[in-house]
Design an enzyme around this catalytic site. Structure first.
Site, PDB file in Angstrom:
ATOM      1  N   GLU A  62      51.872   6.385  36.867  1.00 59.46           N
ATOM      2  CA  GLU A  62      53.080   6.594  36.072  1.00 59.46           C
ATOM      3  C   GLU A  62      54.302   6.835  36.942  1.00 59.46           C
ATOM      4  O   GLU A  62      55.375   6.256  36.705  1.00 59.46           O
ATOM      5  CB  GLU A  62      52.899   7.797  35.133  1.00 59.46           C
ATOM      6  CG  GLU A  62      51.767   7.643  34.141  1.00 59.46           C
ATOM      7  CD  GLU A  62      50.441   8.161  34.697  1.00 59.46           C
ATOM      8  OE1 GLU A  62      50.181   7.984  35.904  1.00 59.46           O
ATOM      9  OE2 GLU A  62      49.661   8.730  33.923  1.00 59.46           O
ATOM     10  N   ALA A 310      12.663  -1.326  48.028  1.00 65.71           N
ATOM     11  CA  ALA A 310      12.132   0.024  47.787  1.00 65.71           C
ATOM     12  C   ALA A 310      13.200   0.921  47.165  1.00 65.71           C
ATOM     13  O   ALA A 310      12.951   1.606  46.168  1.00 65.71           O
ATOM     14  CB  ALA A 310      11.634   0.632  49.105  1.00 65.71           C
TER      15      ALA A 310
HETATM   16  C1  AOF Z   1      47.243   9.888  36.004  1.00 68.11           C
HETATM   17  N1  AOF Z   1      47.564   8.752  36.676  1.00 68.11           N
HETATM   18  O1  AOF Z   1      47.210   7.237  38.268  1.00 68.11           O
HETATM   19  C2  AOF Z   1      45.650   8.973  38.047  1.00 68.11           C
HETATM   20  C3  AOF Z   1      45.319  10.146  37.307  1.00 68.11           C
HETATM   21  O2  AOF Z   1      44.161  15.395  42.589  1.00 68.11           O
HETATM   22  P1  AOF Z   1      45.291  14.878  41.753  1.00 68.11           P
HETATM   23  O3  AOF Z   1      46.389  15.872  41.589  1.00 68.11           O
HETATM   24  O4  AOF Z   1      45.736  13.511  42.140  1.00 68.11           O
HETATM   25  O5  AOF Z   1      44.693  14.728  40.256  1.00 68.11           O
HETATM   26  C4  AOF Z   1      43.578  13.965  40.027  1.00 68.11           C
HETATM   27  C5  AOF Z   1      43.377  13.851  38.545  1.00 68.11           C
HETATM   28  O6  AOF Z   1      44.479  13.142  37.981  1.00 68.11           O
HETATM   29  C6  AOF Z   1      42.144  13.018  38.196  1.00 68.11           C
HETATM   30  O7  AOF Z   1      40.989  13.826  38.082  1.00 68.11           O
HETATM   31  C7  AOF Z   1      42.543  12.433  36.856  1.00 68.11           C
HETATM   32  O8  AOF Z   1      42.367  13.387  35.854  1.00 68.11           O
HETATM   33  C8  AOF Z   1      44.012  12.195  37.052  1.00 68.11           C
HETATM   34  N2  AOF Z   1      44.234  10.862  37.610  1.00 68.11           N
HETATM   35  N3  AOF Z   1      46.118  10.544  36.307  1.00 68.11           N
HETATM   36  O9  AOF Z   1      47.998  10.322  35.121  1.00 68.11           O
HETATM   37  C9  AOF Z   1      46.835   8.270  37.679  1.00 68.11           C
HETATM   38  N4  AOF Z   1      44.897   8.526  39.066  1.00 68.11           N
HETATM   39 ZN    ZN Z   2      49.372  11.884  36.956  1.00 69.51          ZN
END
Ligand code: AOF
Ligand code: ZN
Length: 376
Positions: A62, A310
């Site tokens: 975003e 395996a």
């Molecule tokens: C979003 N947009 O492109 C992604 C999201 O460790 P952080 O702060 O980057 O947070 C990771 C969390 O953010 C991940 O577990 C998931 O919930 C969210 N990822 N969220 O809005 C994104 N990659």
């Molecule tokens: Zn985010």
């Protein structure tokens, strides 16, 4: 002519967001692969920004799309393949960024299962007066990030087994020869698969027999090589193997059980191989459920299993294989050849692990089929 509805437009833009997300699978663990498209309905549906999760999982899709749209984001509809995050990580939450940018409407494909988010992201948007629609192409979005969903919900990555067999299901001749059963198209597709996974895993038997590199060698995609994992209970991986000698270039993990030979441990560690100890099961090998848990704990979401027989049989037997990519060449090897999955020992058909085909495609003389769990 059928009328184009706003539902059609929503699905089309979401499809585009899913396309952006799909391109970064394998590069964003431990995070999900997310795509975001910003559209201005008041400007004739013009796309003013696109974004996707960046390598390593940050920045999120975003904020990337908002950065590209600049002032044009005001009044836009945001199509996002996953609910925007709502937690303070290394940067403020995407929900807040969308609100601050003046987004008017948000269409999300699926809720984020991460307990720090799960519904709260969309709730915050609604509370700020943004018109929210959820569930557009939900199944597709959940399938795309099935690995991330599994890691969050069950603490383990998605395991996909890749095999290349003859028509009679053999992966090698009686003498152990396996290169190349399938043709060039299958080889390229297999390298692409590596790029789309966080890690590739093999058993020590295959490591010793083939001395593979397990990297992605598609031109321009070399940097997308996955983590390489060898299951090796007795630490037999030679220090001179291609995997060990290139461990400083491409992360290489060896999973073993204590007590493994200290000298071998030191030699591999000195080359940059990471050694992971997992408790043994009854057979003295690392217990596979614990292996899955250890890999999930390290953040992996998608693991491609490349054999041998395996390891494939053991994982299928434990119900840990979530999907198959099956390359098949129009050849026969006969009953002296090596089967795709060893040690299953099924007498009763009702006990046979079953899968459901999700696609079939011709690749020159070969065929590639993909399968998911039956019932999914
Ligand atoms: C979003 N947009 O492109 C992604 C999201 O460790 P952080 O702060 O980057 O947070 C990771 C969390 O953010 C991940 O577990 C998931 O919930 C969210 N990822 N969220 O809005 C994104 N990659
Ligand atoms: Zn985010």
């Amino acid at each position: 002519m059928t009328k184009r509805t706003s539902d059609d437009a929503d699905a089309e833009h979401m499809q585009a967001a899913l396309g952006l997300a799909g391109r970064v699978l394998g590069q964003v663990w431990p995070n999900p692969a997310v795509g975001c498209v910003l559209v201005r309905p008041d400007l004739g549906g013009r796309v003013v920004g696109r974004g996707w999760t960046q390598p390593g999982g940050r920045p999120h899709a975003e904020t990337e799309a908002l950065k590209r749209a600049g002032d044009f984001a005001r009044g836009a509809t945001a199509y996002i393949s996953l609910e925007p995050c709502d937690h303070h990580g290394r940067t403020p939450p995407c929900s807040e960024a969308l609100i601050a940018a003046g987004i008017r409407r948000c269409v999300a494909a699926v809720e984020d299962p991460d307990p720090r988010v799960s519904g709260k992201g969309l709730e915050r948007l609604r509370a700020a007066g943004i018109d929210v629609r959820a569930g557009v192409l939900e199944r597709e979005a959940a399938r795309l990030n099935a690995g991330f969903f599994l890691r969050v919900k069950e603490g383990r990555p998605l395991f996909t087994l890749k095999v290349a067999t003859t028509l009679d299901g053999r992966i090698a001749t009686r003498a152990g020869e396996s290169r190349w059963i399938t043709g060039e198209g299958a080889r390229l597709a297999a390298h692409r698969l590596r790029a789309e996974h966080d890690a590739v895993m093999i058993g020590i038997g295959t490591a010793l027999a083939d001395d593979p590199e397990l990297t992605c060698r598609l031109p321009g995609c070399e940097w997308r090589s996955p983590v390489r994992i060898v299951l090796d209970s007795r630490l037999r991986l030679p220090a001179a193997s291609k995997l060990a000698t290139t461990a400083r270039l491409v992360p290489t993990w060896v999973i073993t059980t204590e007590p493994a030979d200290e000298r071998a441990r030191g030699a591999l560690a000195a080359l940059g191989v990471e050694i992971i100890d997992v408790e043994a099961g009854k057979d003295g090998r690392p217990d596979l459920a614990r292996v899955a848990e250890a890999l999930g704990h390290r953040g992996l979401t998608r693991v491609l299993v490349e054999g041998g027989a395996a390891l494939a049989g053991a994982l299928v037997g434990r119900g840990l294989i979530d999907g198959l990519v099956w390359f098949r060449a129009p050849k026969l090897i006969g009953d002296g050849g090596v089967p795709a999955a060893a040690g299953l020992d099924i007498a009763d058909l009702a006990q046979a692990p079953a899968f459901m085909r999700t696609s079939v495609r011709e690749l020159g003389a070969d065929v590639v089929e993909t399968y998911g769990r039956s019932g999914n």
